[in-house]
Motif scaffolding. Structure first.
Motif, PDB file in Angstrom:
ATOM      1  N   HIS A 192      28.947   6.732  -7.325  1.00  0.00           N
ATOM      2  CA  HIS A 192      28.492   6.433  -5.965  1.00  0.00           C
ATOM      3  C   HIS A 192      27.641   7.586  -5.418  1.00  0.00           C
ATOM      4  CE1 HIS A 192      28.598   5.274  -1.750  1.00  0.00           C
ATOM      5  NE2 HIS A 192      29.255   6.381  -1.442  1.00  0.00           N
ATOM      6  N   LEU A 193      28.127   8.798  -5.560  1.00  0.00           N
ATOM      7  CA  LEU A 193      27.404   9.965  -5.033  1.00  0.00           C
ATOM      8  C   LEU A 193      26.141  10.247  -5.843  1.00  0.00           C
ATOM      9  CD1 LEU A 193      30.422  12.270  -4.126  1.00  0.00           C
ATOM     10  CD2 LEU A 193      28.866  11.135  -2.534  1.00  0.00           C
ATOM     11  N   GLN A 194      26.185   9.993  -7.149  1.00  0.00           N
ATOM     12  CA  GLN A 194      24.986  10.157  -7.973  1.00  0.00           C
ATOM     13  C   GLN A 194      23.911   9.163  -7.519  1.00  0.00           C
ATOM     14  OE1 GLN A 194      24.419  12.549 -10.500  1.00  0.00           O
ATOM     15  NE2 GLN A 194      22.329  11.777 -10.215  1.00  0.00           N
ATOM     16  N   ALA A 195      24.334   7.940  -7.177  1.00  0.00           N
ATOM     17  CA  ALA A 195      23.392   6.924  -6.689  1.00  0.00           C
ATOM     18  C   ALA A 195      22.798   7.342  -5.343  1.00  0.00           C
ATOM     19  CB  ALA A 195      24.086   5.568  -6.570  1.00  0.00           C
ATOM     20  N   ASP A 196      23.634   7.969  -4.485  1.00  0.00           N
ATOM     21  CA  ASP A 196      23.157   8.524  -3.204  1.00  0.00           C
ATOM     22  C   ASP A 196      22.055   9.552  -3.460  1.00  0.00           C
ATOM     23  OD1 ASP A 196      24.390   7.281  -1.101  1.00  0.00           O
ATOM     24  OD2 ASP A 196      25.727   8.930  -0.597  1.00  0.00           O
ATOM     25  N   LEU A 197      22.334  10.470  -4.367  1.00  0.00           N
ATOM     26  CA  LEU A 197      21.379  11.531  -4.700  1.00  0.00           C
ATOM     27  C   LEU A 197      20.079  10.934  -5.256  1.00  0.00           C
ATOM     28  CD1 LEU A 197      20.469  14.450  -5.203  1.00  0.00           C
ATOM     29  CD2 LEU A 197      21.755  14.410  -7.348  1.00  0.00           C
ATOM     30  N   ASP A 198      20.207  10.016  -6.201  1.00  0.00           N
ATOM     31  CA  ASP A 198      19.018   9.402  -6.810  1.00  0.00           C
ATOM     32  C   ASP A 198      18.165   8.702  -5.759  1.00  0.00           C
ATOM     33  OD1 ASP A 198      19.913  10.292  -9.244  1.00  0.00           O
ATOM     34  OD2 ASP A 198      20.738   8.356  -9.898  1.00  0.00           O
ATOM     35  N   PHE A 199      18.822   8.044  -4.807  1.00  0.00           N
ATOM     36  CA  PHE A 199      18.085   7.327  -3.751  1.00  0.00           C
ATOM     37  C   PHE A 199      17.335   8.301  -2.852  1.00  0.00           C
ATOM     38  CE2 PHE A 199      17.852   4.945   0.327  1.00  0.00           C
ATOM     39  CZ  PHE A 199      17.123   3.858  -0.123  1.00  0.00           C
ATOM     40  N   CYS A 200      17.997   9.397  -2.487  1.00  0.00           N
ATOM     41  CA  CYS A 200      17.355  10.438  -1.672  1.00  0.00           C
ATOM     42  C   CYS A 200      16.130  11.001  -2.399  1.00  0.00           C
ATOM     43  CB  CYS A 200      18.346  11.581  -1.395  1.00  0.00           C
ATOM     44  SG  CYS A 200      19.187  11.455   0.178  1.00  0.00           S
TER      45      CYS A 200
END
Length: 206
Positions: A192-200
């Motif tokens: 979930h947090l990796q997806a947050d980072l990738d989106f940013c």
């Protein structure tokens, strides 16, 4: 000028005013913070201003007396720490979260699907807050807490809007915690947090 709330120390009020000015963009990245000028604007002595600046430096919002300009590397570094610590916290939550806390967690998911933009942002923060506090590790909680301001600033900078599947991922994490499956909760939180980072990073790269 500071508010009339004399029950709260000038330091607390000064800190909140300066922090809010940074977070809402009134003091943009690179702005030099001059103690005398800020003290005069707020009608206080330099001592509470100095203490406020020190706290904002600890949070990473001020560096070398200037408002921080977060870089891509800063974001990557912070998310790496969050992925490790919040992954562990999710595992702890599966073991230790009480029924009323589980209900609060699910409430955050519901608001995430139906609330206003402001309500959704607050519910998303609260979702992570509940899980982090489940670690019962004051050092870990403090580290994550100090990163929140700069992550919020970064999201404002890159116009972080509600990314696809974010609430679905929250619900999956909730389901794993409710099922007391620590390994799965940890894995889902990390993804979930990796997806947050990738989106940013995707938004920055546009």
């Amino acid at each position: 000028m500071l508010g009339s709330d004399r029950s709260r120390p000038a330091f607390h009020q000064s800190y909140e005013i300066i922090r809010d000015k940074i977070l809402n963009g009134e003091l943009p990245g690179g702005t030099k913070i001059v103690e005398e000028k800020v003290a005069a604007e707020l009608g206080v002595s330099r001592t509470p201003i100095r203490e406020s600046i020190r706290k904002l430096e600890q949070e990473g919002l001020i560096v070398n007396k200037r408002v921080v300009k977060p870089t891509e590397k800063d974001l990557r570094n912070m998310f790496q720490v969050r992925i490790l610590l919040e992954g562990f916290s999710a595992k702890c939550a599966a073991s230790y979260l009480k029924e009323d806390e589980l209900e609060s967690l699910y409430k955050c998911v519901e608001i995430g699907r139906q609330g206003t933009v402001e309500e959704i942002m607050r519910a998303n923060e609260r979702f992570h807050e509940i899980i982090v506090h489940a670690s019962n590790n004051s050092v870990m909680i403090d580290i994550i807490d100090r990163m929140q301001s700069i992550i919020y600033l970064f999201r404002k900078t890159v116009v972080f809007y509600n990314r696809p599947h974010l609430i679905d991922e929250h619900e999956e994490i909730y389901d794993a915690i409710k099922a007391r499956d620590g390994e799965k909760a940890e894995m889902l939180m990390k993804h979930h947090l990796q997806a947050d980072l990738d989106f940013c990073l995707h938004l920055i790269g546009k």
